[in-house]
Design a protein around this motif. Structure first.
Motif, PDB file in Angstrom:
ATOM      1  N   TRP A 152      10.459  -4.961  -1.707  1.00 46.31           N
ATOM      2  CA  TRP A 152       9.155  -5.257  -2.298  1.00 46.31           C
ATOM      3  C   TRP A 152       9.062  -4.649  -3.686  1.00 46.31           C
ATOM      4  N   SER A 153       8.304  -5.287  -4.555  1.00 43.14           N
ATOM      5  CA  SER A 153       7.968  -4.679  -5.836  1.00 43.14           C
ATOM      6  C   SER A 153       6.913  -3.599  -5.593  1.00 43.14           C
ATOM      7  N   PRO A 154       6.761  -2.631  -6.513  1.00 43.75           N
ATOM      8  CA  PRO A 154       5.723  -1.625  -6.362  1.00 43.75           C
ATOM      9  C   PRO A 154       4.326  -2.236  -6.231  1.00 43.75           C
ATOM     10  N   GLU A 155       4.070  -3.305  -6.980  1.00 43.01           N
ATOM     11  CA  GLU A 155       2.744  -3.940  -6.912  1.00 43.01           C
ATOM     12  C   GLU A 155       2.478  -4.524  -5.527  1.00 43.01           C
ATOM     13  N   THR A 156       3.497  -5.156  -4.943  1.00 39.33           N
ATOM     14  CA  THR A 156       3.343  -5.699  -3.598  1.00 39.33           C
ATOM     15  C   THR A 156       3.146  -4.578  -2.591  1.00 39.33           C
ATOM     16  N   GLU A 157       3.882  -3.485  -2.760  1.00 36.31           N
ATOM     17  CA  GLU A 157       3.720  -2.342  -1.860  1.00 36.31           C
ATOM     18  C   GLU A 157       2.294  -1.805  -1.899  1.00 36.31           C
ATOM     19  N   ILE A 158       1.716  -1.714  -3.086  1.00 39.89           N
ATOM     20  CA  ILE A 158       0.344  -1.221  -3.203  1.00 39.89           C
ATOM     21  C   ILE A 158      -0.598  -2.066  -2.354  1.00 39.89           C
ATOM     22  N   LEU A 159      -0.455  -3.378  -2.435  1.00 35.85           N
ATOM     23  CA  LEU A 159      -1.324  -4.270  -1.679  1.00 35.85           C
ATOM     24  C   LEU A 159      -1.086  -4.145  -0.180  1.00 35.85           C
ATOM     25  N   LEU A 160       0.172  -4.033   0.234  1.00 43.34           N
ATOM     26  CA  LEU A 160       0.476  -3.899   1.655  1.00 43.34           C
ATOM     27  C   LEU A 160      -0.040  -2.572   2.210  1.00 43.34           C
ATOM     28  N   PHE A 161       0.210  -1.492   1.483  1.00 41.19           N
ATOM     29  CA  PHE A 161      -0.286  -0.201   1.935  1.00 41.19           C
ATOM     30  C   PHE A 161      -1.814  -0.188   2.031  1.00 41.19           C
ATOM     31  N   THR A 162      -2.468  -0.795   1.057  1.00 42.65           N
ATOM     32  CA  THR A 162      -3.931  -0.810   1.067  1.00 42.65           C
ATOM     33  C   THR A 162      -4.476  -1.651   2.210  1.00 42.65           C
ATOM     34  N   ALA A 163      -3.810  -2.769   2.511  1.00 44.18           N
ATOM     35  CA  ALA A 163      -4.230  -3.587   3.649  1.00 44.18           C
ATOM     36  C   ALA A 163      -4.112  -2.794   4.947  1.00 44.18           C
ATOM     37  N   ALA A 164      -2.989  -2.090   5.105  1.00 47.04           N
ATOM     38  CA  ALA A 164      -2.818  -1.259   6.300  1.00 47.04           C
ATOM     39  C   ALA A 164      -3.866  -0.154   6.347  1.00 47.04           C
ATOM     40  N   ARG A 165      -4.152   0.449   5.201  1.00 49.45           N
ATOM     41  CA  ARG A 165      -5.134   1.546   5.148  1.00 49.45           C
ATOM     42  C   ARG A 165      -6.540   1.056   5.499  1.00 49.45           C
ATOM     43  N   ARG A 166      -6.881  -0.132   5.043  1.00 45.15           N
ATOM     44  CA  ARG A 166      -8.207  -0.667   5.354  1.00 45.15           C
ATOM     45  C   ARG A 166      -8.373  -0.863   6.867  1.00 45.15           C
ATOM     46  N   ASP A 167      -7.339  -1.396   7.511  1.00 52.21           N
ATOM     47  CA  ASP A 167      -7.400  -1.573   8.960  1.00 52.21           C
ATOM     48  C   ASP A 167      -7.478  -0.217   9.660  1.00 52.21           C
ATOM     49  N   HIS A 168      -6.704   0.732   9.178  1.00 51.50           N
ATOM     50  CA  HIS A 168      -6.724   2.098   9.716  1.00 51.50           C
ATOM     51  C   HIS A 168      -8.122   2.702   9.600  1.00 51.50           C
ATOM     52  N   LEU A 169      -8.732   2.539   8.432  1.00 49.34           N
ATOM     53  CA  LEU A 169     -10.065   3.082   8.190  1.00 49.34           C
ATOM     54  C   LEU A 169     -11.099   2.451   9.114  1.00 49.34           C
ATOM     55  N   GLU A 170     -11.069   1.122   9.210  1.00 45.11           N
ATOM     56  CA  GLU A 170     -12.061   0.410  10.003  1.00 45.11           C
ATOM     57  C   GLU A 170     -11.889   0.647  11.506  1.00 45.11           C
ATOM     58  N   SER A 171     -10.639   0.662  11.959  1.00 43.36           N
ATOM     59  CA  SER A 171     -10.366   0.670  13.393  1.00 43.36           C
ATOM     60  C   SER A 171     -10.256   2.064  14.000  1.00 43.36           C
ATOM     61  N   THR A 172      -9.843   3.042  13.191  1.00 49.56           N
ATOM     62  CA  THR A 172      -9.548   4.369  13.741  1.00 49.56           C
ATOM     63  C   THR A 172     -10.359   5.483  13.100  1.00 49.56           C
TER      64      THR A 172
END
Length: 208
Positions: free
Chosen positions: A64-84
């Motif tokens: 992945w490019s760094p920019e793509t990683e930022i988006l993937l990490f943020t998507a995972a973090r949002r789910d983590h925040l909402e669900s846990t």
């Protein structure tokens, strides 16, 4: 993330610095105090976020490019925040997480390109919270890298970038601790694990 309910604590640091071990010990200490912490991790910590984790930590380093990683990490973090994270804090439980947004600030924002502004903008828009306390485990990168690779977990995509990358990460975390001394505390992780755990307890005790 200031809250009148549980305490939100993150552990950060380079790969192999002992975050997972220290997070578990901290959670055990909390339980000995009669508290009921949620022990979690990033990327992951919720079903959808765990699915995204596999995309991020496995495979070729240049997947992945760094920019793509930022988006993937943020998507995972949002789910983590909402669900846990939010449900636990609302229920009055402490949350101890092995990594949070500071990892993205350092891994993608500072180390893989000058992308810190992008990380901060996306974080402000989609996450918008910070831990009450962040413990940054500081360790000799050569030692931590050998530990990480020795695990053979299959989740070693970032270790595969090599020692110069880990050295740059260490500098990034040290800079972060210097920039946010009220929230971030640098912990000497080269010491014996029990001494590291004791130092962590001393710092956390001031917030209980």
């Amino acid at each position: 993330m200031a809250t009148n309910n549980g305490l939100f604590i993150s552990l950060e640091g380079i790969d192999g610095s002992g975050k997972s071990t220290q997070a578990r010990q901290l959670a055990e200490w909390f339980r000995s105090l009669g508290r009921d912490p949620v022990l979690t991790r990033e990327p992951g910590g919720a079903p959808g976020a765990e699915d995204i984790r596999r995309l991020l930590v496995e495979g070729d380093p240049n997947r992945w490019s760094p920019e793509t990683e930022i988006l993937l990490f943020t998507a995972a973090r949002r789910d983590h925040l909402e669900s846990t994270i939010r449900p636990a804090l609302k229920a009055g439980r402490d949350v101890i997480t092995d990594r949070f947004a500071d990892s993205t600030r350092v891994y993608q924002g500072a180390t893989r390109g000058d992308l810190r502004n992008i990380v901060d903008q996306i974080h402000a828009t989609t996450i918008g919270v910070e831990p009450d306390l962040t413990l940054i485990l500081d360790m000799d990168p050569a030692i931590s890298l050998s530990r990480g690779l020795a695990r053979g977990s299959g989740e070693d995509r970032f270790e595969e970038f090599g020692l110069p990358f880990q050295q740059a990460l260490r500098r990034g975390f040290q800079d972060l601790a210097a920039a946010e001394p009220e929230r971030c505390h640098l912990i000497d992780a080269d010491a014996d694990p029990d001494r590291v755990a004791a130092r962590i307890r001393d710092v956390v005790q001031t917030r209980l």
